[in-house]
Design an enzyme around this catalytic site. Structure first.
Site, PDB file in Angstrom:
ATOM      1  N   GLY A  49       0.801  -1.209   0.000  1.00 17.23           N
ATOM      2  CA  GLY A  49       0.000   0.000   0.000  1.00 17.23           C
ATOM      3  C   GLY A  49       0.837   1.263   0.000  1.00 17.23           C
ATOM      4  O   GLY A  49       0.303   2.360   0.027  1.00 17.23           O
ATOM      5  N   CYS A  50       2.141   1.114  -0.018  1.00 16.53           N
ATOM      6  CA  CYS A  50       3.052   2.258  -0.070  1.00 16.53           C
ATOM      7  C   CYS A  50       3.659   2.333  -1.466  1.00 16.53           C
ATOM      8  O   CYS A  50       4.000   1.309  -2.043  1.00 16.53           O
ATOM      9  CB  CYS A  50       4.175   2.096   0.960  1.00 16.53           C
ATOM     10  SG  CYS A  50       3.630   2.071   2.656  1.00 16.53           S
ATOM     11  N   ALA A  51       3.784   3.544  -1.990  1.00 18.24           N
ATOM     12  CA  ALA A  51       4.414   3.719  -3.288  1.00 18.24           C
ATOM     13  C   ALA A  51       5.912   3.411  -3.196  1.00 18.24           C
ATOM     14  O   ALA A  51       6.517   2.934  -4.141  1.00 18.24           O
ATOM     15  CB  ALA A  51       4.197   5.134  -3.805  1.00 18.24           C
TER      16      ALA A  51
END
Length: 136
Positions: A49-51
């Protein structure tokens, strides 16, 4: 409900006049963190969920939550350092009671994060809460 370490972060942010200084401070906080051991950068510790690439490794001792973290992005690494100030040392049963987003609002940081970074911050907080709940 914030730790003394997080209150220090709040005080420091209160003295910084503009957002360029605050962003520089976030980066400095990230640079000051010890690197996460390469052996702990595995799929089990990776935050989805993190770029950016983000790893959070919980360390539970004496009923208290702690974690080590790492990111390949300097700003995100700084966010991890701020989350560590907020959560490290908190009793396991109190981790879910910490309103991290409200605490980030206290330093005015959340409103200056991109949508991707805000989503990543929420994903990191969720990972922290899940690990504490599983250990409790």
């Amino acid at each position: 409900m914030a730790t003394p370490a997080f209150e220090e972060v709040v005080e420091t942010f209160a003295f910084l006049d503009d957002w360029e200084d605050r962003y520089r401070h976030v980066i400095e906080l990230g640079r000051a963190m010890p690197p996460l051991d390469e052996a702990l950068r595995v799929p089990a510790t990776k935050v989805t969920g993190c770029a950016s690439q983000v790893w959070i490794h919980p360390v539970i001792a004496d009923g208290r939550y702690q974690f080590e973290g790492e990111s390949d992005a300097l700003i995100v690494r700084g966010l991890i350092a701020i989350l560590a100030a907020l959560y490290n040392g908190v009793p396991l049963q109190d981790v879910a009671k910490v309103d991290a987003m409200a605490e980030f609002d206290r330093i005015g940081l959340r409103e200056h994060l991109s949508a991707q970074r805000s989503n990543g911050l929420r994903a990191m907080i969720e990972r922290i809460r899940e690990a504490a709940a599983a250990a409790a």
